[in-house]
Design a protein around this motif. Sequence first.
Motif, PDB file in Angstrom:
ATOM      1  N   ILE A 285       0.869  -0.579   0.059  1.00 55.50           N
ATOM      2  CA  ILE A 285      -0.328   0.207  -0.077  1.00 55.50           C
ATOM      3  C   ILE A 285       1.213   1.175  -0.014  1.00 55.50           C
ATOM      4  CG2 ILE A 285      -1.885   1.012   1.127  1.00 55.50           C
ATOM      5  CD1 ILE A 285      -2.309  -1.271   2.071  1.00 55.50           C
ATOM      6  N   VAL A 286       1.075   2.129  -1.303  1.00 53.15           N
ATOM      7  CA  VAL A 286       1.544   2.966  -1.762  1.00 53.15           C
ATOM      8  C   VAL A 286       0.567   4.606  -1.607  1.00 53.15           C
ATOM      9  CG1 VAL A 286       3.661   3.628  -2.672  1.00 53.15           C
ATOM     10  CG2 VAL A 286       3.651   1.297  -2.542  1.00 53.15           C
ATOM     11  N   ASP A 287       1.264   5.752  -0.806  1.00 54.18           N
ATOM     12  CA  ASP A 287       0.335   6.408  -1.560  1.00 54.18           C
ATOM     13  C   ASP A 287      -1.604   6.238  -1.093  1.00 54.18           C
ATOM     14  OD1 ASP A 287       2.167   8.034  -2.204  1.00 54.18           O
ATOM     15  OD2 ASP A 287       1.828   8.218  -3.678  1.00 54.18           O
ATOM     16  N   GLY A 288      -1.403   5.503   0.159  1.00 53.30           N
ATOM     17  CA  GLY A 288      -2.230   4.835   0.553  1.00 53.30           C
ATOM     18  C   GLY A 288      -3.595   3.969  -0.540  1.00 53.30           C
ATOM     19  N   ARG A 289      -3.018   3.865  -1.392  1.00 53.44           N
ATOM     20  CA  ARG A 289      -4.449   2.689  -2.448  1.00 53.44           C
ATOM     21  C   ARG A 289      -2.500   1.295  -2.168  1.00 53.44           C
ATOM     22  NH1 ARG A 289      -7.576   4.460  -5.353  1.00 53.44           N
ATOM     23  NH2 ARG A 289      -7.856   7.151  -5.136  1.00 53.44           N
ATOM     24  N   GLY A 290      -3.189  -0.303  -2.412  1.00 54.86           N
ATOM     25  CA  GLY A 290      -3.013  -1.305  -2.736  1.00 54.86           C
ATOM     26  C   GLY A 290      -3.295  -2.544  -3.137  1.00 54.86           C
ATOM     27  N   LYS A 291      -2.950  -3.728  -2.703  1.00 59.78           N
ATOM     28  CA  LYS A 291      -4.272  -4.836  -2.918  1.00 59.78           C
ATOM     29  C   LYS A 291      -4.517  -5.290  -1.939  1.00 59.78           C
ATOM     30  CE  LYS A 291      -4.577  -4.503  -7.679  1.00 59.78           C
ATOM     31  NZ  LYS A 291      -4.482  -5.328  -9.039  1.00 59.78           N
ATOM     32  N   VAL A 292      -4.992  -6.562  -1.455  1.00 57.37           N
ATOM     33  CA  VAL A 292      -4.972  -7.007  -0.310  1.00 57.37           C
ATOM     34  C   VAL A 292      -5.844  -8.796  -0.681  1.00 57.37           C
ATOM     35  CG1 VAL A 292      -6.325  -7.235   2.184  1.00 57.37           C
ATOM     36  CG2 VAL A 292      -5.254  -5.379   1.752  1.00 57.37           C
ATOM     37  N   LYS A 293      -5.060  -9.751  -0.519  1.00 52.48           N
ATOM     38  CA  LYS A 293      -5.363 -10.916  -0.120  1.00 52.48           C
ATOM     39  C   LYS A 293      -6.658 -11.855   0.690  1.00 52.48           C
ATOM     40  CE  LYS A 293      -3.953 -15.311  -2.301  1.00 52.48           C
ATOM     41  NZ  LYS A 293      -4.669 -15.262  -3.338  1.00 52.48           N
ATOM     42  N   VAL A 294      -7.404 -11.451  -0.036  1.00 53.25           N
ATOM     43  CA  VAL A 294      -8.740 -12.511   0.396  1.00 53.25           C
ATOM     44  C   VAL A 294      -8.506 -13.455   0.064  1.00 53.25           C
ATOM     45  CG1 VAL A 294     -10.763 -11.752   1.422  1.00 53.25           C
ATOM     46  CG2 VAL A 294      -9.281  -9.785   0.955  1.00 53.25           C
ATOM     47  N   ALA A 295      -8.778 -14.528   0.987  1.00 51.24           N
ATOM     48  CA  ALA A 295      -9.088 -15.617   0.486  1.00 51.24           C
ATOM     49  C   ALA A 295      -8.373 -16.116  -1.484  1.00 51.24           C
ATOM     50  CB  ALA A 295     -10.835 -16.019   0.017  1.00 51.24           C
ATOM     51  N   ASP A 296      -8.913 -16.410  -1.682  1.00 53.63           N
ATOM     52  CA  ASP A 296      -8.518 -16.672  -3.002  1.00 53.63           C
ATOM     53  C   ASP A 296      -8.803 -15.405  -4.396  1.00 53.63           C
ATOM     54  OD1 ASP A 296     -11.512 -16.964  -3.512  1.00 53.63           O
ATOM     55  OD2 ASP A 296     -11.096 -18.804  -5.095  1.00 53.63           O
TER      56      ASP A 296
END
Length: 149
Positions: free
Chosen positions: A106-117
Motif C-alpha cells: 500500500i503506497v500513497d494510500g492504495r494497494g491490494k490485499v489478498k482475501v481468500a482466493d
Amino acid sequence: MWAFLQHLSFWDWLALGTVLLILEVFGAGGYLLWIGLAAAAVGVLTFVLPGLSWELQLLLFGMLSILTALYWWYRQRSAVRASDQPNLNLRGQELIGKVFVVHQAIVDGRGKVKVADGVWMARGPDTPQGAKVRVVGLEGVVILVEPVD
C-alpha cells in the motif's frame, strides 16, 4: 346498462373473477388476485342465493374486495422478518474486522490485499507487502484497512 345490472347472474361474477385472475398472471403484483377471488366469492353466493339484488351483490363485492386486500396487506407485512444473516449478499461487509495479508504494498494510500482466493483493492496507511492488515470499512469495492500491531 340498467337491464344488465338488474339481471346479474353468478356467471357474470365468475367471468369477472376469471378475467381478473388472468390479468393477475401478467404481473399485477397480487392486487388483482384478491379482487378476482372476491368476484368469484360473490359468484358463488349468487349461485347459492339467486334472489340477491344487484345492489347487494355490488356491495358484497366491494366489501369482500376491501377485506381480502386488507388481509393480503396484513399477511405481507407480517411476513417481513429480520434476517438471521443480514450480510448474506454483501460480501464486503463480512470482511470488516478480519485480518488479511497485503498482496501489493500500500503506497500513497492504495494497494491490494489478498482475501481468500481473490485480491481486493485497498486503501489505508502505507504498508509493505506481506504485512497483516485489518479491514475497518468498505467504500464500494475498495476495502479500508489499518495495520495490525
